[in-house]
Design a protein around this motif. Structure first.
Motif, PDB file in Angstrom:
ATOM      1  N   ARG A  86      -9.564  -6.916 -16.025  1.00  0.00           N
ATOM      2  CA  ARG A  86      -9.816  -5.542 -16.500  1.00  0.00           C
ATOM      3  C   ARG A  86     -10.417  -4.698 -15.384  1.00  0.00           C
ATOM      4  NH1 ARG A  86     -10.756  -2.208 -20.862  1.00  0.00           N
ATOM      5  NH2 ARG A  86     -10.170  -3.785 -22.410  1.00  0.00           N
ATOM      6  N   GLU A  87     -11.439  -5.212 -14.705  1.00  0.00           N
ATOM      7  CA  GLU A  87     -12.058  -4.465 -13.616  1.00  0.00           C
ATOM      8  C   GLU A  87     -11.032  -4.155 -12.527  1.00  0.00           C
ATOM      9  OE1 GLU A  87     -15.405  -6.482 -12.029  1.00  0.00           O
ATOM     10  OE2 GLU A  87     -16.473  -6.620 -13.946  1.00  0.00           O
ATOM     11  N   ALA A  88     -10.170  -5.136 -12.226  1.00  0.00           N
ATOM     12  CA  ALA A  88      -9.156  -4.941 -11.189  1.00  0.00           C
ATOM     13  C   ALA A  88      -8.144  -3.881 -11.607  1.00  0.00           C
ATOM     14  CB  ALA A  88      -8.455  -6.266 -10.902  1.00  0.00           C
ATOM     15  N   ALA A  89      -7.722  -3.903 -12.865  1.00  0.00           N
ATOM     16  CA  ALA A  89      -6.776  -2.909 -13.364  1.00  0.00           C
ATOM     17  C   ALA A  89      -7.377  -1.511 -13.291  1.00  0.00           C
ATOM     18  CB  ALA A  89      -6.373  -3.247 -14.794  1.00  0.00           C
ATOM     19  N   LEU A 148      -5.573  -4.957  -2.439  1.00  0.00           N
ATOM     20  CA  LEU A 148      -5.014  -3.603  -2.510  1.00  0.00           C
ATOM     21  C   LEU A 148      -6.106  -2.549  -2.633  1.00  0.00           C
ATOM     22  CD1 LEU A 148      -1.887  -4.073  -4.806  1.00  0.00           C
ATOM     23  CD2 LEU A 148      -1.886  -3.196  -2.470  1.00  0.00           C
ATOM     24  N   CYS A 149      -7.166  -2.881  -3.351  1.00  0.00           N
ATOM     25  CA  CYS A 149      -8.247  -1.918  -3.587  1.00  0.00           C
ATOM     26  C   CYS A 149      -9.378  -2.034  -2.580  1.00  0.00           C
ATOM     27  CB  CYS A 149      -8.806  -2.090  -5.002  1.00  0.00           C
ATOM     28  SG  CYS A 149      -7.633  -1.693  -6.305  1.00  0.00           S
ATOM     29  N   ARG A 188      -7.274   3.874  -7.555  1.00  0.00           N
ATOM     30  CA  ARG A 188      -6.577   3.964  -6.274  1.00  0.00           C
ATOM     31  C   ARG A 188      -5.246   4.702  -6.380  1.00  0.00           C
ATOM     32  NH1 ARG A 188      -7.949   2.949  -1.144  1.00  0.00           N
ATOM     33  NH2 ARG A 188      -6.241   1.501  -0.730  1.00  0.00           N
ATOM     34  N   GLY A 189      -4.887   5.123  -7.602  1.00  0.00           N
ATOM     35  CA  GLY A 189      -3.691   5.926  -7.764  1.00  0.00           C
ATOM     36  C   GLY A 189      -2.519   5.241  -8.411  1.00  0.00           C
ATOM     37  N   LEU A 234       0.811  -1.225   0.000  1.00  0.00           N
ATOM     38  CA  LEU A 234       0.000   0.000   0.000  1.00  0.00           C
ATOM     39  C   LEU A 234       0.848   1.280   0.000  1.00  0.00           C
ATOM     40  CD1 LEU A 234      -2.926  -1.030   2.383  1.00  0.00           C
ATOM     41  CD2 LEU A 234      -3.084  -0.493  -0.059  1.00  0.00           C
ATOM     42  N   PRO A 235       1.992   1.338   0.700  1.00  0.00           N
ATOM     43  CA  PRO A 235       2.779   2.588   0.658  1.00  0.00           C
ATOM     44  C   PRO A 235       3.294   2.939  -0.731  1.00  0.00           C
ATOM     45  CG  PRO A 235       3.450   1.243   2.531  1.00  0.00           C
ATOM     46  CD  PRO A 235       2.543   0.390   1.698  1.00  0.00           C
TER      47      PRO A 235
END
Length: 297
Positions: A211-214, A202-203, A220-221, A182-183
């Motif tokens: 695709r949805e995860a990407a 992570l999200c 999320r940045g 996460l950092p």
């Protein structure tokens, strides 16, 4: 590749102890099979794959001065990997990973990377003391970084001037350690290599496809991310959008190390100048060949 590139691989270097059976397994089953011991760990797996593509990996890790550590580093040297900068401790044993795999995939695994965690930032000293770089002249080139490092050390790396010019390629060691990354999520020089479960962690969301995860990681940045999902479509997210590709269908004979092979093959393809589509396809092919057993370890 027209020019060989050095790459620093930071993370776990250990012995993989893998038990495999060609049959399905249920909980508590006692099955016949084969047990192997091979050099492993995320950093080591990536380094071994990179040597097959002509790159010259440099390991930064912690390995004990015990007989297992001596043997492990000697094996790395025979494979063409530079292990001369690995932190050696007389007080810490060489780490190990143990897994059981069956016809349907991974049954269970335990990672004993406590020595790497205990060594902390001692493993990064070559990047600070002039051997590989310094704060005034940081390492300029690719770095493969794995999630076996502690959250504190990963946070330190995220803000360290030692990595100000590095091309950071980051992978969790397992879904159980994905949160450690996460950092680094909003770091402008990081490319993430995760599977669907790791991306979801992570999200803090559930996704139905790579695709949805990407797309979720982008929200999320994350600047760049590649998401795999077993035999289903994989995705590559960058500023140019999200593209997907389907991995080749193969008979799966092993799974441990497949993600590391994918990451290494993708990095090599990009440094060879391949377009995004071709780099993704090459990485999926390399991972498919690995899980089918076509690439020796």
């Amino acid at each position: 590749m027209t020019e060989m590139r050095d790459i620093v691989c930071i993370g776990s270097v250990l012995w993989d102890i893998i038990g495999r059976t060609p049959a399905p397994m249920r909980f508590g089953a006692d099955m016949p099979g084969r047990i192997t011991r091979l050099p492993g760990g995320v950093a080591m797996n990536i380094a071994m794959t990179l040597t097959r593509f002509g790159m010259r990996p440099i390991l930064l890790s912690a390995v004990g001065r015990d007989s297992q550590g001596v043997e492990l580093l000697a094996q790395a040297g025979r494979l063409g990997i530079d292990a001369g900068h690995v932190y050696r401790s007389a007080d810490l044993p060489t780490d190990r990973y143990m897994a059981i795999e069956c016809a349907t995939g991974l049954v269970a695994a335990l990672a004993d990377a406590h020595s790497l965690e205990a060594a902390g930032d001692k493993i990064l000293q070559p990047l600070a003391d002039g051997r590989l770089g310094s704060a005034d002249a940081p390492w300029h080139g690719p770095v493969a970084l794995d999630g076996n490092l502690t959250t504190d050390l990963l946070a330190q790396i995220a803000r360290s001037p030692l990595f100000a010019r590095a091309d950071l390629r980051v992978a969790p060691a397992s879904p159980g350690k994905a949160e450690r990354l996460l950092p680094l999520l909003a770091h402008p020089r990081v490319t993430f290599y995760v599977n669907l479960e790791e991306a979801s962690i992570l999200c803090q969301s559930q996704f139905g496809s790579a695709r949805e995860a990407a797309e979720g990681l982008a929200r999320r940045g994350a600047r760049r991310a590649l998401v795999t999902d077993g035999g289903r479509d994989a995705a590559d997210m960058s500023a140019g959008g999200v593209l997907t590709a389907c991995p080749p269908e193969v008979l799966v004979s092993r799974v441990t190390g497949a993600g590391d092979t994918f990451m290494a093959a993708h990095l090599v393809a990009e440094y060879a100048g391949c377009p995004r589509e071709e780099a993704l396809s090459r990485a999926l092919l390399a991972a498919a060949r690995y899980v089918s057993g076509d690439i020796a370890t």
